[in-house]
Design a protein around this motif. Structure first.
Motif, PDB file in Angstrom:
ATOM      1  N   THR A  45       0.917  -1.106  -0.048  1.00 15.98           N
ATOM      2  CA  THR A  45       0.030  -0.037  -0.062  1.00 15.98           C
ATOM      3  C   THR A  45       0.743   1.255  -0.008  1.00 15.98           C
ATOM      4  OG1 THR A  45      -1.627  -1.055   1.028  1.00 15.98           O
ATOM      5  CG2 THR A  45      -1.803   1.255   1.160  1.00 15.98           C
ATOM      6  N   PRO A  46       0.555   2.065  -1.082  1.00 14.46           N
ATOM      7  CA  PRO A  46       1.711   3.300  -0.985  1.00 14.46           C
ATOM      8  C   PRO A  46       1.330   4.155   0.146  1.00 14.46           C
ATOM      9  CG  PRO A  46       0.231   3.033  -3.214  1.00 14.46           C
ATOM     10  CD  PRO A  46      -0.130   2.148  -2.248  1.00 14.46           C
ATOM     11  N   SER A  47       2.439   4.928   0.614  1.00  9.91           N
ATOM     12  CA  SER A  47       2.284   6.020   1.736  1.00  9.91           C
ATOM     13  C   SER A  47       1.485   6.767   1.514  1.00  9.91           C
ATOM     14  CB  SER A  47       3.893   6.293   1.851  1.00  9.91           C
ATOM     15  OG  SER A  47       3.711   7.349   3.060  1.00  9.91           O
ATOM     16  N   ARG A  48       0.744   7.120   2.602  1.00 10.13           N
ATOM     17  CA  ARG A  48      -0.340   8.251   2.477  1.00 10.13           C
ATOM     18  C   ARG A  48       0.219   9.735   3.141  1.00 10.13           C
ATOM     19  NH1 ARG A  48      -5.103   6.337   0.904  1.00 10.13           N
ATOM     20  NH2 ARG A  48      -5.356   4.177   1.060  1.00 10.13           N
ATOM     21  N   ILE A  49       1.464   9.801   3.267  1.00  8.70           N
ATOM     22  CA  ILE A  49       1.886  10.890   3.559  1.00  8.70           C
ATOM     23  C   ILE A  49       1.727  12.068   2.694  1.00  8.70           C
ATOM     24  CG2 ILE A  49       4.182  12.111   4.067  1.00  8.70           C
ATOM     25  CD1 ILE A  49       5.410   9.228   4.835  1.00  8.70           C
ATOM     26  N   PRO A  50       1.175  13.218   2.991  1.00 11.26           N
ATOM     27  CA  PRO A  50       1.027  14.500   2.132  1.00 11.26           C
ATOM     28  C   PRO A  50       2.106  14.851   1.447  1.00 11.26           C
ATOM     29  CG  PRO A  50       0.728  15.132   4.460  1.00 11.26           C
ATOM     30  CD  PRO A  50       0.843  13.553   4.281  1.00 11.26           C
ATOM     31  N   ALA A  51       2.365  15.237   0.311  1.00  8.05           N
ATOM     32  CA  ALA A  51       3.267  15.642  -0.300  1.00  8.05           C
ATOM     33  C   ALA A  51       3.180  16.843  -1.588  1.00  8.05           C
ATOM     34  CB  ALA A  51       4.178  14.601  -0.932  1.00  8.05           C
ATOM     35  N   PRO A  52       3.936  17.497  -1.824  1.00 10.56           N
ATOM     36  CA  PRO A  52       3.502  18.435  -2.918  1.00 10.56           C
ATOM     37  C   PRO A  52       3.863  17.659  -4.494  1.00 10.56           C
ATOM     38  CG  PRO A  52       5.839  18.986  -2.422  1.00 10.56           C
ATOM     39  CD  PRO A  52       5.397  17.809  -1.296  1.00 10.56           C
ATOM     40  N   LEU A  53       3.029  18.436  -5.452  1.00 10.99           N
ATOM     41  CA  LEU A  53       3.271  17.936  -6.825  1.00 10.99           C
ATOM     42  C   LEU A  53       4.624  18.134  -7.103  1.00 10.99           C
ATOM     43  CD1 LEU A  53       0.008  19.498  -8.372  1.00 10.99           C
ATOM     44  CD2 LEU A  53       0.399  16.914  -7.824  1.00 10.99           C
ATOM     45  N   PRO A  54       5.137  17.498  -8.021  1.00  8.06           N
ATOM     46  CA  PRO A  54       6.595  17.673  -8.580  1.00  8.06           C
ATOM     47  C   PRO A  54       6.952  19.180  -8.969  1.00  8.06           C
ATOM     48  CG  PRO A  54       5.631  15.467  -8.874  1.00  8.06           C
ATOM     49  CD  PRO A  54       4.620  16.054  -8.644  1.00  8.06           C
ATOM     50  N   ALA A  55       8.070  19.495  -9.024  1.00  9.77           N
ATOM     51  CA  ALA A  55       8.395  20.796  -9.266  1.00  9.77           C
ATOM     52  C   ALA A  55       8.088  20.831 -11.129  1.00  9.77           C
ATOM     53  CB  ALA A  55       9.789  21.308  -8.931  1.00  9.77           C
ATOM     54  N   ASN A  76      11.402  21.752  -3.786  1.00  8.16           N
ATOM     55  CA  ASN A  76      10.394  20.717  -3.680  1.00  8.16           C
ATOM     56  C   ASN A  76      10.488  19.835  -2.697  1.00  8.16           C
ATOM     57  OD1 ASN A  76       8.757  18.191  -4.865  1.00  8.16           O
ATOM     58  ND2 ASN A  76       7.594  20.152  -5.512  1.00  8.16           N
ATOM     59  N   ALA A  77      11.819  19.355  -2.484  1.00  8.82           N
ATOM     60  CA  ALA A  77      12.130  18.552  -1.450  1.00  8.82           C
ATOM     61  C   ALA A  77      11.970  18.996   0.262  1.00  8.82           C
ATOM     62  CB  ALA A  77      13.505  17.743  -1.397  1.00  8.82           C
ATOM     63  N   ALA A  78      12.441  20.488   0.147  1.00  5.41           N
ATOM     64  CA  ALA A  78      12.210  21.012   1.527  1.00  5.41           C
ATOM     65  C   ALA A  78      10.524  21.373   1.825  1.00  5.41           C
ATOM     66  CB  ALA A  78      12.743  22.447   1.429  1.00  5.41           C
ATOM     67  N   GLU A  79       9.865  21.428   0.700  1.00  2.00           N
ATOM     68  CA  GLU A  79       8.413  21.747   1.063  1.00  2.00           C
ATOM     69  C   GLU A  79       7.789  20.198   1.498  1.00  2.00           C
ATOM     70  OE1 GLU A  79       4.343  22.816   1.379  1.00  2.00           O
ATOM     71  OE2 GLU A  79       6.502  24.154   1.229  1.00  2.00           O
ATOM     72  N   ALA A  80       8.453  19.131   0.802  1.00  2.00           N
ATOM     73  CA  ALA A  80       7.661  17.924   1.182  1.00  2.00           C
ATOM     74  C   ALA A  80       8.200  17.599   2.613  1.00  2.00           C
ATOM     75  CB  ALA A  80       8.549  16.837   0.134  1.00  2.00           C
TER      76      ALA A  80
END
Length: 341
Positions: A45-55, A76-80
């Protein structure tokens, strides 16, 4: 000298043991697949951690835009990292934060799900030789540090051995890897999904090196060897000179020739690698193929088998190891210098 009948009995015994091994293999696979239907594995099952769309990056990516891509992906990694921390997943936040460091060169980054990243070591734009590492099972953003360490180890070895050769190393986590304890690791499904992604990246890489395309070596580990085998026939004309298969469970191909590539095909297995105990068989079950067939280090497969030393399944890129030295020689285009097994 043994009587004539004795030889026949021994051959029959060998065939009998081979048949028993295959029946046990099929039985184990059926049991595992049945269990997977009844008790889905959490790793699937994929992780459900919220993350931004790719740059948003220029398409196609050009040599002039590489620095811009690095900066955008670090941001983008910093925002993630901030989003993961706010969600309470401090482990993922730390992994994302490490990738956001000013020293990291991310050509691509996607923090969604288990995550994907393509990281560059060295001056890609001016490299004449590029190594692309393709990882195996359980490689995600959460475990990315060990993949990073492998790529960094190779880059340092190349720089040490041939400082005048312009080399770069790319850690390509460009697909959703299977979990080691799962049914997906026994089938080519994830490799089939990954193959067009890997080809697209190699094609992109073909345009990112100057003044002309670099010689590319694919260094494929564990399940990553299945990915590389699926991709190999599609890489004609894209500068791939060598494909190295290390710690392979099999590739799904019966031989190196069946990979339909003009690249040199190499294979190695460390003396303490548990993958040697995986049966090199395949079987059709529930509409899919389970298992990956022929052993790439067997003489019948036809690869150039090189020495990997006494290491285990995760030791191929260990600093100072026999396997790392040989992988560096392959990347540098020195096939006669590779220590053969």
């Amino acid at each position: 000298m043994a009587p004539t009948g004795a030889t026949g009995e021994r051959e029959g015994s060998v065939r009998g043991r081979g048949g028993l091994r295959q029946r046990l293999f099929r039985t184990a696979l059926v049991a595992l697949l049945t269990a997977a239907v009844a008790l889905p594995l959490s790793a699937a099952t994929p992780s459900r951690i919220p993350a931004p769309l790719p740059a948003a990056l220029p398409a196609p990516l050009t040599p002039a835009a590489v620095t811009t891509a690095y900066r955008a992906n670090r941001e983008n990694a910093a925002e993630a990292a901030r989003m993961a921390a706010a969600h309470g997943d401090l482990s993922r936040a730390a992994a994302d934060r490490a990738l956001a460091s000013p020293s990291r060169h991310l050509l691509h980054f996607d923090a969604r799900g288990t995550g994907q990243a393509t990281e560059v070591f060295g001056d890609l734009a001016h490299a004449t030789r590029v190594a692309v590492l393709v990882p195996g099972s359980d490689t995600t953003l959460d475990t990315y540090a060990r993949f990073h360490a492998a790529a960094e180890s190779l880059h340092r070895r190349l720089a040490r051995d041939h400082p005048r050769t312009r080399t770069a190393v790319v850690a390509w986590l460009g697909y959703r890897t299977p979990a080691t304890i799962s049914t997906t690791v026994l089938t080519p499904g994830r490799a089939g999904q990954a193959a067009p992604r890997l080809r697209a990246f190699i094609r992109e890489l073909h345009t990112l090196t100057a003044p002309g395309p670099a010689a590319v070596s694919l260094l494929c580990h564990s399940y990553g060897t299945v990915v590389c085998a699926r991709t190999a026939p599609t890489l004609t004309g894209l500068g791939v000179t060598d494909i190295a298969l290390v710690g392979s469970p099999g590739t799904g191909a019966d031989s190196a020739a069946a990979l339909h590539t003009s690249a040199r095909v190499w294979a190695a297995r460390g003396a303490d690698d548990w993958i040697a105990d995986v049966p090199h068989l395949d079987a059709g079950l529930f509409g899919t193929t389970v298992g990956f067939g022929a052993d790439p280090v067997s003489p019948a497969f036809g690869a150039r088998v090189f020495a990997a030393g006494p290491g285990g399944h995760s030791d191929y890129f260990t600093p100072g190891s026999v396997s790392l030295a040989n992988l560096a020689r392959i990347v540098l285009g020195d096939p006669t210098e590779v220590t053969r097994a």
